[in-house]
Design a protein around this motif. Sequence first.
Motif: not given
Length: 191
Positions: A100-102, A107-111, A132-136, A161-162
């Motif tokens: 799921f979110f690795s 450790p963070t997601s952003s908006l 999420i997971k480094g994918i924007t 977001y993989d």
Amino acid sequence: MKKNVFTLALALVFGATAIAGPIDDDKKEVNTEKSTVTWKAYKVTGSHYGTISLKSGALMFDGDKLTGGEFVVDMTTINTTDLEGDSKGKLDGHLHSDDFFSTASNPTSSLVFTNVKADGKNSYKVTGDLTIKGITKPVTFDVSVYGSKATATMKVDRTKYDVKYGSGSFFDNLGDKTIYDEFDLVVDLEF
């Protein structure tokens, strides 16, 4: 002479203000302790829901008009609230895993809001970059603002977001183990 010095001082003050440009929007920091983020995910046989904590956040205003926002979510706090005991521990662990979110490596997601359009007296249609997971990827959602509170609701397609585990879009013959691609987020902010 005093009048010339006073005139020169006024010219410098107002001239510097004109050069500096417009005053920046008012940035209001979000109270992360009083704000909540609730998620709900769906599968063929039902759903699960829980919470996740904001690490930081702010909304930008021009007067009382929303103009922007930026948020960081602490993915390590993802938590299931509809289960207890071993079932809860198992699902929480799975959500943190690479399926799921690795969260160990992400450790963070952003908006970050990229466009805000008024959609009524206190409502806005917002487009933002969700990472999420480094994918924007861009997302569009609704925000309502009342005084020092704001509420946002959005649907997120996790597969962008993989996060493909149990997705019927990527795996065949999952039957009643299929997990739907979209999940809901409801965000209640206090600032």
